[in-house]
Write a protein that holds these residues in place. Sequence first.
Motif, PDB file in Angstrom:
ATOM      1  N   ASP A  20       0.834  -1.204   0.000  1.00  0.00           N
ATOM      2  CA  ASP A  20       0.000   0.000   0.000  1.00  0.00           C
ATOM      3  C   ASP A  20       0.867   1.251   0.000  1.00  0.00           C
ATOM      4  OD1 ASP A  20      -2.504  -1.314  -0.022  1.00  0.00           O
ATOM      5  OD2 ASP A  20      -2.294  -1.749   2.115  1.00  0.00           O
ATOM      6  N   GLY A  21       0.653   2.078  -1.020  1.00  0.00           N
ATOM      7  CA  GLY A  21       1.456   3.288  -1.184  1.00  0.00           C
ATOM      8  C   GLY A  21       2.659   3.086  -2.085  1.00  0.00           C
ATOM      9  N   VAL A  22       2.924   1.834  -2.480  1.00  0.00           N
ATOM     10  CA  VAL A  22       4.030   1.524  -3.386  1.00  0.00           C
ATOM     11  C   VAL A  22       3.463   0.877  -4.649  1.00  0.00           C
ATOM     12  CG1 VAL A  22       6.171   0.193  -3.689  1.00  0.00           C
ATOM     13  CG2 VAL A  22       5.723   1.357  -1.513  1.00  0.00           C
ATOM     14  N   TYR A  23       2.939  -0.341  -4.529  1.00  0.00           N
ATOM     15  CA  TYR A  23       2.256  -0.970  -5.660  1.00  0.00           C
ATOM     16  C   TYR A  23       0.878  -0.336  -5.875  1.00  0.00           C
ATOM     17  CZ  TYR A  23       5.411  -4.842  -6.793  1.00  0.00           C
ATOM     18  OH  TYR A  23       6.472  -5.602  -7.215  1.00  0.00           O
ATOM     19  N   MET A  40      -3.778  -1.606  -8.743  1.00  0.00           N
ATOM     20  CA  MET A  40      -2.343  -1.734  -8.992  1.00  0.00           C
ATOM     21  C   MET A  40      -2.055  -1.448 -10.453  1.00  0.00           C
ATOM     22  SD  MET A  40      -1.162  -5.011  -6.790  1.00  0.00           S
ATOM     23  CE  MET A  40      -1.447  -5.127  -5.042  1.00  0.00           C
ATOM     24  N   ASN A  41      -0.866  -0.955 -10.711  1.00  0.00           N
ATOM     25  CA  ASN A  41      -0.446  -0.575 -12.052  1.00  0.00           C
ATOM     26  C   ASN A  41       0.157  -1.785 -12.780  1.00  0.00           C
ATOM     27  OD1 ASN A  41       1.422   0.533 -14.140  1.00  0.00           O
ATOM     28  ND2 ASN A  41       0.653   2.478 -13.352  1.00  0.00           N
ATOM     29  N   THR A  42      -0.327  -2.056 -13.988  1.00  0.00           N
ATOM     30  CA  THR A  42       0.182  -3.209 -14.726  1.00  0.00           C
ATOM     31  C   THR A  42       1.652  -3.048 -15.138  1.00  0.00           C
ATOM     32  OG1 THR A  42      -0.682  -2.366 -16.823  1.00  0.00           O
ATOM     33  CG2 THR A  42      -2.090  -3.887 -15.582  1.00  0.00           C
ATOM     34  N   LYS A  43       2.129  -1.822 -15.266  1.00  0.00           N
ATOM     35  CA  LYS A  43       3.553  -1.623 -15.587  1.00  0.00           C
ATOM     36  C   LYS A  43       4.436  -2.123 -14.445  1.00  0.00           C
ATOM     37  CE  LYS A  43       2.872   2.262 -18.725  1.00  0.00           C
ATOM     38  NZ  LYS A  43       1.443   2.508 -18.587  1.00  0.00           N
ATOM     39  N   ASP A  44       3.977  -1.926 -13.208  1.00  0.00           N
ATOM     40  CA  ASP A  44       4.701  -2.466 -12.058  1.00  0.00           C
ATOM     41  C   ASP A  44       4.683  -3.993 -12.106  1.00  0.00           C
ATOM     42  OD1 ASP A  44       5.246   0.095 -11.049  1.00  0.00           O
ATOM     43  OD2 ASP A  44       3.539   0.058  -9.672  1.00  0.00           O
ATOM     44  N   LEU A 107      17.343  -3.832  -2.596  1.00  0.00           N
ATOM     45  CA  LEU A 107      16.645  -2.576  -2.846  1.00  0.00           C
ATOM     46  C   LEU A 107      15.276  -2.744  -2.205  1.00  0.00           C
ATOM     47  CD1 LEU A 107      16.251  -0.558  -6.099  1.00  0.00           C
ATOM     48  CD2 LEU A 107      14.250  -1.186  -4.763  1.00  0.00           C
ATOM     49  N   TYR A 108      14.933  -1.830  -1.308  1.00  0.00           N
ATOM     50  CA  TYR A 108      13.624  -1.850  -0.662  1.00  0.00           C
ATOM     51  C   TYR A 108      12.906  -0.561  -1.004  1.00  0.00           C
ATOM     52  CZ  TYR A 108      10.011  -2.238   2.956  1.00  0.00           C
ATOM     53  OH  TYR A 108       8.807  -2.325   3.614  1.00  0.00           O
ATOM     54  N   MET A 109      11.630  -0.674  -1.339  1.00  0.00           N
ATOM     55  CA  MET A 109      10.827   0.521  -1.582  1.00  0.00           C
ATOM     56  C   MET A 109       9.658   0.526  -0.606  1.00  0.00           C
ATOM     57  SD  MET A 109       8.999   2.053  -5.015  1.00  0.00           S
ATOM     58  CE  MET A 109      10.329   3.112  -5.589  1.00  0.00           C
ATOM     59  N   GLY A 110       9.596   1.604   0.167  1.00  0.00           N
ATOM     60  CA  GLY A 110       8.509   1.800   1.108  1.00  0.00           C
ATOM     61  C   GLY A 110       8.040   3.241   1.047  1.00  0.00           C
ATOM     62  N   GLY A 148       1.748   3.440  -6.831  1.00  0.00           N
ATOM     63  CA  GLY A 148       0.638   2.931  -7.622  1.00  0.00           C
ATOM     64  C   GLY A 148       0.591   3.430  -9.046  1.00  0.00           C
ATOM     65  N   LYS A 149       1.578   4.220  -9.433  1.00  0.00           N
ATOM     66  CA  LYS A 149       1.583   4.814 -10.772  1.00  0.00           C
ATOM     67  C   LYS A 149       2.789   4.397 -11.614  1.00  0.00           C
ATOM     68  CE  LYS A 149      -2.067   7.175  -9.661  1.00  0.00           C
ATOM     69  NZ  LYS A 149      -3.363   6.689 -10.087  1.00  0.00           N
ATOM     70  N   GLY A 150       3.569   3.427 -11.125  1.00  0.00           N
ATOM     71  CA  GLY A 150       4.719   2.951 -11.889  1.00  0.00           C
ATOM     72  C   GLY A 150       6.059   3.126 -11.194  1.00  0.00           C
ATOM     73  N   CYS A 151       6.067   3.455  -9.916  1.00  0.00           N
ATOM     74  CA  CYS A 151       7.345   3.651  -9.204  1.00  0.00           C
ATOM     75  C   CYS A 151       8.120   2.348  -9.053  1.00  0.00           C
ATOM     76  CB  CYS A 151       7.119   4.313  -7.852  1.00  0.00           C
ATOM     77  SG  CYS A 151       6.095   3.361  -6.712  1.00  0.00           S
ATOM     78  N   VAL A 152       7.417   1.220  -8.945  1.00  0.00           N
ATOM     79  CA  VAL A 152       8.089  -0.078  -8.866  1.00  0.00           C
ATOM     80  C   VAL A 152       8.814  -0.355 -10.185  1.00  0.00           C
ATOM     81  CG1 VAL A 152       7.711  -2.576  -8.686  1.00  0.00           C
ATOM     82  CG2 VAL A 152       6.521  -1.005  -7.130  1.00  0.00           C
ATOM     83  N   ARG A 153       8.134  -0.110 -11.273  1.00  0.00           N
ATOM     84  CA  ARG A 153       8.761  -0.274 -12.593  1.00  0.00           C
ATOM     85  C   ARG A 153       9.989   0.612 -12.708  1.00  0.00           C
ATOM     86  NH1 ARG A 153       6.952  -1.385 -18.340  1.00  0.00           N
ATOM     87  NH2 ARG A 153       8.712  -0.647 -19.561  1.00  0.00           N
ATOM     88  N   ASP A 154       9.901   1.847 -12.221  1.00  0.00           N
ATOM     89  CA  ASP A 154      11.022   2.787 -12.272  1.00  0.00           C
ATOM     90  C   ASP A 154      12.275   2.177 -11.669  1.00  0.00           C
ATOM     91  OD1 ASP A 154      12.608   5.160 -12.366  1.00  0.00           O
ATOM     92  OD2 ASP A 154      11.794   5.816 -10.442  1.00  0.00           O
ATOM     93  N   VAL A 155      12.188   1.648 -10.441  1.00  0.00           N
ATOM     94  CA  VAL A 155      13.404   1.145  -9.795  1.00  0.00           C
ATOM     95  C   VAL A 155      13.868  -0.184 -10.379  1.00  0.00           C
ATOM     96  CG1 VAL A 155      13.107   2.440  -7.662  1.00  0.00           C
ATOM     97  CG2 VAL A 155      12.123   0.151  -7.817  1.00  0.00           C
ATOM     98  N   ILE A 156      12.947  -1.063 -10.718  1.00  0.00           N
ATOM     99  CA  ILE A 156      13.346  -2.341 -11.314  1.00  0.00           C
ATOM    100  C   ILE A 156      14.016  -2.096 -12.659  1.00  0.00           C
ATOM    101  CG2 ILE A 156      12.504  -4.489 -12.358  1.00  0.00           C
ATOM    102  CD1 ILE A 156      10.399  -4.616 -10.115  1.00  0.00           C
ATOM    103  N   GLU A 157      13.416  -1.262 -13.480  1.00  0.00           N
ATOM    104  CA  GLU A 157      13.987  -0.986 -14.810  1.00  0.00           C
ATOM    105  C   GLU A 157      15.378  -0.381 -14.690  1.00  0.00           C
ATOM    106  OE1 GLU A 157      12.881   1.507 -18.857  1.00  0.00           O
ATOM    107  OE2 GLU A 157      11.260   0.972 -17.479  1.00  0.00           O
ATOM    108  N   GLN A 158      15.579   0.541 -13.762  1.00  0.00           N
ATOM    109  CA  GLN A 158      16.906   1.144 -13.599  1.00  0.00           C
ATOM    110  C   GLN A 158      17.958   0.090 -13.249  1.00  0.00           C
ATOM    111  OE1 GLN A 158      17.579   4.984 -11.739  1.00  0.00           O
ATOM    112  NE2 GLN A 158      15.369   5.133 -11.415  1.00  0.00           N
ATOM    113  N   VAL A 159      17.634  -0.793 -12.300  1.00  0.00           N
ATOM    114  CA  VAL A 159      18.588  -1.830 -11.902  1.00  0.00           C
ATOM    115  C   VAL A 159      18.890  -2.751 -13.072  1.00  0.00           C
ATOM    116  CG1 VAL A 159      18.921  -3.871 -10.450  1.00  0.00           C
ATOM    117  CG2 VAL A 159      18.008  -1.764  -9.446  1.00  0.00           C
TER     118      VAL A 159
END
Length: 177
Positions: A20-23, A40-44, A107-110, A148-159
């Motif tokens: 909640d607040g991430v995905y 949840m965002n499908t890009k994530d 890498l942790y995202m919270g 919820g808008k793609g921040c998970v994708r942002d960090v995974i894609e960068q790595v």
Amino acid sequence: MSKSYKEYLNEITTFMFDVDGVYTDGSLLIDNNGNLLRSMNTKDGYATKVALDKGYNVCIISGGKNEAVKSRFEGLGVKDVYLGAGDKIKCYTEYLEANNIKPEQVLYMGDDLPDLPVMNRIGLPTCPQDAVAEVKAASKYISHINGGKGCVRDVIEQVLKVQEKWPTDDERTITSA
């Protein structure tokens, strides 16, 4: 002089995320039966599947208890989903020990205060743009994207891009997320 967050990307083998607040964007919809609904965002989801397909560890640690959330992650292939995690450090420690992972590989995202104990122990603490101030202060990277808008994708894609594991044109056949 402290390192730039980009200098940590090559060390990452493991992604850990709050839900909640991430995905999700942190909103909860309540239906007439009292069920809590999330979006949840499908890009994530796509990026999560790519990370798993490329051999990365993905672990979800959430204080929430919604079985639909667990089902969503299992559908993506995430095997390690901790729900109802009142003590996120306990889940984090058990996971690292069971999988022989070093904190600097994580890498942790919270986005909120319950995430801070884990974020203060890992290699690359990150957060969405709309995280609370204390979490932003503890993060080595703040995504330009809200939860919820793609921040998970942002960090995974960068790595994955830094490690040259992001899908090439020939590999972009992973099923939808």
